[in-house]
Design a protein around this motif. Structure first.
Motif, PDB file in Angstrom:
ATOM      1  N   TYR A 169       0.852  -1.189   0.000  1.00 30.94           N
ATOM      2  CA  TYR A 169       0.000   0.000   0.000  1.00 30.94           C
ATOM      3  C   TYR A 169       0.892   1.245   0.000  1.00 30.94           C
ATOM      4  CZ  TYR A 169       0.963   0.549   5.003  1.00 30.94           C
ATOM      5  OH  TYR A 169       1.566   0.730   6.216  1.00 30.94           O
ATOM      6  N   ARG A 170       0.277   2.411  -0.259  1.00 28.31           N
ATOM      7  CA  ARG A 170       1.009   3.672  -0.312  1.00 28.31           C
ATOM      8  C   ARG A 170       1.152   4.233   1.103  1.00 28.31           C
ATOM      9  NH1 ARG A 170       0.492   6.812  -5.027  1.00 28.31           N
ATOM     10  NH2 ARG A 170       1.187   8.575  -3.755  1.00 28.31           N
ATOM     11  N   PHE A 171       2.382   4.294   1.590  1.00 27.46           N
ATOM     12  CA  PHE A 171       2.617   4.770   2.947  1.00 27.46           C
ATOM     13  C   PHE A 171       2.444   6.280   3.043  1.00 27.46           C
ATOM     14  CE2 PHE A 171       5.738   5.698   6.510  1.00 27.46           C
ATOM     15  CZ  PHE A 171       4.871   5.287   7.507  1.00 27.46           C
ATOM     16  N   ASP A 172       2.800   7.011   1.995  1.00 25.27           N
ATOM     17  CA  ASP A 172       2.623   8.469   2.036  1.00 25.27           C
ATOM     18  C   ASP A 172       1.152   8.842   2.163  1.00 25.27           C
ATOM     19  OD1 ASP A 172       2.181   9.325  -1.319  1.00 25.27           O
ATOM     20  OD2 ASP A 172       2.798   7.321  -0.684  1.00 25.27           O
ATOM     21  N   GLU A 173       0.265   8.053   1.518  1.00 26.05           N
ATOM     22  CA  GLU A 173      -1.168   8.312   1.649  1.00 26.05           C
ATOM     23  C   GLU A 173      -1.640   8.006   3.066  1.00 26.05           C
ATOM     24  OE1 GLU A 173      -3.132   9.725  -0.399  1.00 26.05           O
ATOM     25  OE2 GLU A 173      -1.662   9.897  -2.020  1.00 26.05           O
ATOM     26  N   GLN A 174      -1.037   6.990   3.691  1.00 25.15           N
ATOM     27  CA  GLN A 174      -1.407   6.672   5.067  1.00 25.15           C
ATOM     28  C   GLN A 174      -1.003   7.802   6.017  1.00 25.15           C
ATOM     29  OE1 GLN A 174       0.529   3.255   6.896  1.00 25.15           O
ATOM     30  NE2 GLN A 174      -1.343   2.708   7.996  1.00 25.15           N
ATOM     31  N   VAL A 175       0.147   8.426   5.771  1.00 17.08           N
ATOM     32  CA  VAL A 175       0.569   9.565   6.594  1.00 17.08           C
ATOM     33  C   VAL A 175      -0.435  10.705   6.466  1.00 17.08           C
ATOM     34  CG1 VAL A 175       2.371  11.287   6.955  1.00 17.08           C
ATOM     35  CG2 VAL A 175       3.005   8.918   6.446  1.00 17.08           C
ATOM     36  N   ARG A 176      -0.865  10.990   5.243  1.00 14.42           N
ATOM     37  CA  ARG A 176      -1.836  12.069   5.027  1.00 14.42           C
ATOM     38  C   ARG A 176      -3.159  11.742   5.718  1.00 14.42           C
ATOM     39  NH1 ARG A 176       0.628  11.628  -0.144  1.00 14.42           N
ATOM     40  NH2 ARG A 176       1.862  13.503  -0.656  1.00 14.42           N
ATOM     41  N   HIS A 177      -3.566  10.462   5.654  1.00  7.01           N
ATOM     42  CA  HIS A 177      -4.823  10.072   6.293  1.00  7.01           C
ATOM     43  C   HIS A 177      -4.735  10.234   7.816  1.00  7.01           C
ATOM     44  CE1 HIS A 177      -8.570   7.942   6.900  1.00  7.01           C
ATOM     45  NE2 HIS A 177      -7.958   7.087   7.723  1.00  7.01           N
ATOM     46  N   ALA A 178      -3.591   9.870   8.409  1.00  6.07           N
ATOM     47  CA  ALA A 178      -3.419  10.035   9.854  1.00  6.07           C
ATOM     48  C   ALA A 178      -3.484  11.511  10.247  1.00  6.07           C
ATOM     49  CB  ALA A 178      -2.092   9.414  10.290  1.00  6.07           C
ATOM     50  N   LEU A 179      -2.913  12.395   9.418  1.00  3.34           N
ATOM     51  CA  LEU A 179      -2.992  13.832   9.701  1.00  3.34           C
ATOM     52  C   LEU A 179      -4.432  14.334   9.648  1.00  3.34           C
ATOM     53  CD1 LEU A 179       0.124  15.139   7.742  1.00  3.34           C
ATOM     54  CD2 LEU A 179      -0.227  15.245  10.220  1.00  3.34           C
ATOM     55  N   LEU A 180      -5.226  13.794   8.719  1.00  3.13           N
ATOM     56  CA  LEU A 180      -6.639  14.190   8.643  1.00  3.13           C
ATOM     57  C   LEU A 180      -7.402  13.736   9.879  1.00  3.13           C
ATOM     58  CD1 LEU A 180      -7.468  13.477   4.885  1.00  3.13           C
ATOM     59  CD2 LEU A 180      -7.186  15.704   6.001  1.00  3.13           C
ATOM     60  N   LEU A 181      -7.067  12.539  10.390  1.00  8.10           N
ATOM     61  CA  LEU A 181      -7.736  12.050  11.595  1.00  8.10           C
ATOM     62  C   LEU A 181      -7.445  12.934  12.800  1.00  8.10           C
ATOM     63  CD1 LEU A 181      -7.183   8.174  11.303  1.00  8.10           C
ATOM     64  CD2 LEU A 181      -9.288   9.453  10.859  1.00  8.10           C
ATOM     65  N   LEU A 182      -6.268  13.571  12.807  1.00  7.77           N
ATOM     66  CA  LEU A 182      -5.870  14.432  13.932  1.00  7.77           C
ATOM     67  C   LEU A 182      -6.028  15.916  13.590  1.00  7.77           C
ATOM     68  CD1 LEU A 182      -2.572  12.551  14.943  1.00  7.77           C
ATOM     69  CD2 LEU A 182      -4.841  12.306  15.974  1.00  7.77           C
ATOM     70  N   GLU A 183      -6.800  16.214  12.576  1.00  8.56           N
ATOM     71  CA  GLU A 183      -6.909  17.607  12.105  1.00  8.56           C
ATOM     72  C   GLU A 183      -7.402  18.539  13.205  1.00  8.56           C
ATOM     73  OE1 GLU A 183      -8.905  20.180   8.440  1.00  8.56           O
ATOM     74  OE2 GLU A 183      -9.437  18.068   8.764  1.00  8.56           O
ATOM     75  N   SER A 184      -8.369  18.086  13.987  1.00 10.61           N
ATOM     76  CA  SER A 184      -8.913  18.972  15.021  1.00 10.61           C
ATOM     77  C   SER A 184      -7.857  19.333  16.055  1.00 10.61           C
ATOM     78  CB  SER A 184     -10.111  18.304  15.700  1.00 10.61           C
ATOM     79  OG  SER A 184      -9.700  17.085  16.332  1.00 10.61           O
ATOM     80  N   GLN A 185      -6.923  18.413  16.302  1.00 12.96           N
ATOM     81  CA  GLN A 185      -5.903  18.681  17.317  1.00 12.96           C
ATOM     82  C   GLN A 185      -4.871  19.687  16.829  1.00 12.96           C
ATOM     83  OE1 GLN A 185      -4.261  15.086  19.047  1.00 12.96           O
ATOM     84  NE2 GLN A 185      -6.205  13.977  18.854  1.00 12.96           N
ATOM     85  N   TRP A 186      -4.367  19.523  15.596  1.00 16.99           N
ATOM     86  CA  TRP A 186      -3.328  20.454  15.160  1.00 16.99           C
ATOM     87  C   TRP A 186      -3.887  21.791  14.674  1.00 16.99           C
ATOM     88  CZ3 TRP A 186      -3.635  21.525   9.923  1.00 16.99           C
ATOM     89  CH2 TRP A 186      -4.156  20.509   9.077  1.00 16.99           C
ATOM     90  N   THR A 187      -5.175  21.793  14.270  1.00 18.69           N
ATOM     91  CA  THR A 187      -5.771  23.087  13.906  1.00 18.69           C
ATOM     92  C   THR A 187      -6.077  23.915  15.162  1.00 18.69           C
ATOM     93  OG1 THR A 187      -7.948  22.009  13.817  1.00 18.69           O
ATOM     94  CG2 THR A 187      -6.756  22.301  11.738  1.00 18.69           C
ATOM     95  N   ASP A 188      -6.432  23.247  16.280  1.00 14.11           N
ATOM     96  CA  ASP A 188      -6.678  24.001  17.524  1.00 14.11           C
ATOM     97  C   ASP A 188      -5.423  24.741  17.972  1.00 14.11           C
ATOM     98  OD1 ASP A 188      -9.270  23.170  17.611  1.00 14.11           O
ATOM     99  OD2 ASP A 188      -8.946  21.535  19.048  1.00 14.11           O
ATOM    100  N   LYS A 189      -4.257  24.208  17.644  1.00 15.20           N
ATOM    101  CA  LYS A 189      -3.001  24.863  18.018  1.00 15.20           C
ATOM    102  C   LYS A 189      -2.458  25.746  16.896  1.00 15.20           C
ATOM    103  CE  LYS A 189      -0.935  22.148  21.685  1.00 15.20           C
ATOM    104  NZ  LYS A 189       0.318  21.536  22.173  1.00 15.20           N
ATOM    105  N   HIS A 190      -3.190  25.795  15.800  1.00 14.16           N
ATOM    106  CA  HIS A 190      -2.772  26.612  14.659  1.00 14.16           C
ATOM    107  C   HIS A 190      -1.356  26.229  14.196  1.00 14.16           C
ATOM    108  CE1 HIS A 190      -6.308  29.075  15.489  1.00 14.16           C
ATOM    109  NE2 HIS A 190      -5.882  29.192  16.759  1.00 14.16           N
ATOM    110  N   LEU A 191      -1.130  24.935  14.115  1.00 18.90           N
ATOM    111  CA  LEU A 191       0.192  24.468  13.690  1.00 18.90           C
ATOM    112  C   LEU A 191       0.349  24.599  12.177  1.00 18.90           C
ATOM    113  CD1 LEU A 191       0.658  21.209  15.834  1.00 18.90           C
ATOM    114  CD2 LEU A 191       1.425  23.552  16.335  1.00 18.90           C
ATOM    115  N   ILE A 192       1.558  24.866  11.775  1.00 22.78           N
ATOM    116  CA  ILE A 192       1.903  24.923  10.353  1.00 22.78           C
ATOM    117  C   ILE A 192       2.542  23.589   9.972  1.00 22.78           C
ATOM    118  CG2 ILE A 192       3.293  26.095   8.610  1.00 22.78           C
ATOM    119  CD1 ILE A 192       3.231  28.588  10.412  1.00 22.78           C
ATOM    120  N   LEU A 193       1.956  22.911   8.992  1.00 22.62           N
ATOM    121  CA  LEU A 193       2.474  21.616   8.554  1.00 22.62           C
ATOM    122  C   LEU A 193       3.493  21.813   7.445  1.00 22.62           C
ATOM    123  CD1 LEU A 193      -0.766  19.412   8.461  1.00 22.62           C
ATOM    124  CD2 LEU A 193       0.849  19.781  10.340  1.00 22.62           C
ATOM    125  N   ASP A 194       4.672  21.301   7.653  1.00 25.36           N
ATOM    126  CA  ASP A 194       5.748  21.333   6.653  1.00 25.36           C
ATOM    127  C   ASP A 194       5.955  19.897   6.162  1.00 25.36           C
ATOM    128  OD1 ASP A 194       7.904  21.818   5.052  1.00 25.36           O
ATOM    129  OD2 ASP A 194       9.333  22.061   6.711  1.00 25.36           O
TER     130      ASP A 194
END
Length: 439
Positions: free
Chosen positions: A293-318
Motif C-alpha cells: 500500500y502507499r505509505f505516504d497516503e497513510q501519513v496524510r490520512h493520519a494527519l486528517l484524523l488528527l486535524e482537530s488537534q493540530w488546527t486548535d493549536k494553529h500548527l503549520i504543517l511542513d
C-alpha cells in the motif's frame, strides 16, 4: 544397562567406540588371519616333511625310531612314535581324519587355538606323530601376540572413549542440573566454562539466557508495580469523587465538575487497559500480515484524523512526502503514525511548525519533528521504556506506553525507531524500516 545405551551418553559412547576401534581392529584382524593361515600351512608342511624324513630313515636305513630320531632336530618339531592304542588315547580324531589316516596312511590335523597342529604317519603297525615344540610354536606365538594386541586395542579404545564421553557429558550434565535450578526460579545461576567448542557456546548461550530471565523477572516486578500504581490513581479518583457526588445538597456546578473528572479518569483507565492489552498482544506476536500500500497516503490520512488537534493549536504543517509503496501491516503502522503524530502535536507550541519528511533509499525513513520543549539527555535513553514519563509529561494524562507500542511494532517490521532532541528547541522521531518489512 539398557537405559544407559538409550541415553545420549550411551549412544555417543557406542559411536565413538566403534569409530575408534574399527580402524584398529580391521587391519590387525586381517593381518592376524592371513598371516596365521600362511604360517599354519607352513608348519603343516614342515610336520609332514619331518614324519617323512623319520620314516625314510627307519625304512631305508632299517633304524629304530630312537636311532632315527637322533638324526633329526627336535628343538622345533617334536617327533614321537606311538602304538595304535596309545594314539587313540593321545589324539581325538574325527571320523573323516580317521578315514583319511586309514586310506592314505597319514593325516594332517590342523589344530585349534588351544591345541597344536599334528601330522600322523603310519609306519608298519605303529604311528609317527610330529607336532611343534611348545617353546618354539610359531603358530601359538602369533596367535597369542595377536590376541594380546586385539585385547590391548579394545582396552585402550574403551578407556579413551569413556574418557571422551565423560569429558563431554559432564558439561552437558552441568547444563541439565543448571536448567533444573532455572525451572525452580533460580535465575542467578551461571555455569563457569573456559572452552571454545560447541558445548562452550551452548553454556555461554545458557548463561546469557539466565541473565535475560533475571532481567525479565526484574522488569516484570517493575511492570506489576507500575501497573498497580497507574491503576490506583484513576480508581482512587473515581472512588473519591463518586462518594462526593453521593453527598446531599451538593451544588449543581460541583456535581457537573465531579462527573467530568470521573469521566476523564474512566477514559484514562480505559486507555490504560487498552494499551496494556495491545502491548501484551504485540509482545506475543511474531508474524505480521503484510500487504502492499502507499505509505505516504497513510501519513496524510493520519494527519486528517488528527486535524482537530493540530488546527486548535494553529500548527503549520511542513510536509515533504515521497511516493512510497511499502509491504507492511497497514493497521499496525496506523497505530505508529497516530502515536507519533499525537505526541508531536501535543508538545508543539501554538503557531509552531510540525515538520514531516518521508524518503526512501535502501529503507523507508519517516521523520516527524516538533518545536516543543525537547527531552533532556538524561531522559532520552529511557523514553521507550514502559510506563516511563519524563519531566515534560508529568502533568499529562499519558501512561508511558505509546512509545513502547511504537517500538514493538517497528521491530516487528524489521526496523528501528529513534528519538533525537535538543532541549528547548525541537524533538525528532525517526522510524526506519525495510520497504518490504522483515526478511
Amino acid at each position: 544397562m539398557k537405559p544407559f545405551f538409550q541415553s545420549i551418553s550411551g549412544r555417543f559412547f557406542l559411536i565413538l567406540f566403534g569409530l575408534l576401534l574399527l580402524p584398529l581392529l580391521i587391519p590387525l584382524g586381517a593381518t592376524f588371519f592371513f598371516q596365521f593361515d600362511s604360517v599354519r600351512q607352513g608348519v603343516a608342511q614342515q610336520l609332514a616333511e619331518r614324519t617323512g624324513t623319520v620314516e625314510r630313515l627307519m625304512v631305508e636305513q632299517e633304524l629304530s625310531f630312537a636311532s632315527a630320531s637322533r638324526y633329526v632336530e627336535q628343538s622345533v618339531i617334536e617327533t614321537t612314535e606311538v602304538s595304535a592304542d596309545r594314539l587313540q588315547t593321545m589324539v581325538s580324531l574325527s571320523e573323516t581324519e580317521t578315514e583319511t589316516l586309514r586310506r592314505n596312511g597319514e593325516v594332517a590335523v590342523a589344530g585349534t587355538f588351544s591345541e597344536r597342529p599334528l601330522h600322523i604317519r603310519q609306519v608298519g603297525e605303529r604311528y609317527l606323530m610330529a607336532t611343534p615344540n611348545p617353546d618354539q610354536d610359531l603358530v601359538s606365538s602369533i596367535r597369542n601376540s595377536s590376541l594380546f594386541g586385539i585385547g590391548l586395542t579394545i582396552a585402550v579404545a574403551f578407556f579413551l572413549t569413556w574418557f571422551a564421553v565423560r569429558l563431554v557429558t559432564r558439561r552437558i550434565k552441568r547444563i541439565s542440573e543448571a536448567a533444573v535450578e532455572v525451572t525452580q526460579g533460580n535465575y542467578d545461576i551461571q555455569i563457569p566454562d573456559q572452552g571454545s567448542d560447541e558445548v562452550a557456546n551452548l553454556i555461554q548461550n545458557f548463561n546469557q539466557m539466565t541473565v535475560a530471565l533475571q532481567r525479565n523477572e526484574y522488569l516484570a516486578k517493575d511492570l506489576a508495580a507500575a501497573i498497580s500504581h497507574e491503576l490506583k490513581t484513576p480508581i482512587a479518583s473515581i472512588h473519591g469523587f463518586s462518594r462526593l457526588l453521593a453527598q446531599p445538597g451538593l451544588p449543581e456546578d460541583k456535581q457537573q465538575h465531579y462527573i467530568r473528572i470521573i469521566g476523564q479518569e474512566s477514559d484514562r483507565l480505559s486507555r490504560l487497559t487498552s494499551n496494556l492489552v495491545r502491548l501484551s498482544r504485540l509482545d506475543h506476536q511474531s508474524i505480521i500480515q503484510r500487504k502492499a500500500y502507499r505509505f505516504d497516503e497513510q501519513v496524510r490520512h493520519a494527519l486528517l484524523l488528527l486535524e482537530s488537534q493540530w488546527t486548535d493549536k494553529h500548527l503549520i504543517l511542513d510536509l515533504e512526502l515521497a511516493e512510497v509503496t511499502v509491504v507492511w501491516e497497514e493497521e499496525l503502522m496506523q497505530q505508529v503514525l497516530l502515536n507519533l503524530l499525537q505526541n508531536a502535536v501535543y508538545f508543539s507550541p501554538v503557531n509552531g511548525v510540525l515538520s514531516i519528511r518521508l524518503t526512501q533509499a535502501t529503507d523507508v525513513t519517516l521523520t516527524i519533528t516538533d518545536q516543543g520543549k525537547g527531552i533532556s539527555a538524561a531522559e532520552l535513553p529511557f523514553v521507550f521504556d514502559r510506563f516511563y514519563q519524563g519531566e515534560t509529561s508529568r502533568t499529562t494524562d499519558g501512561h508511558g506506553l505509546g512509545l513502547s507500542i511504537v517500538k514493538r511494532i517497528v521491530e516487528l517490521h524489521g526496523g528501528a525507531v529513534t528519538l533525537d532532541s535538543t532541549p528547548g528547541q525541537e524533538t525528532s522521531a525517526r522510524i526506519q524500516i525495510p520497504q518490504k518489512g522483515p526478511a
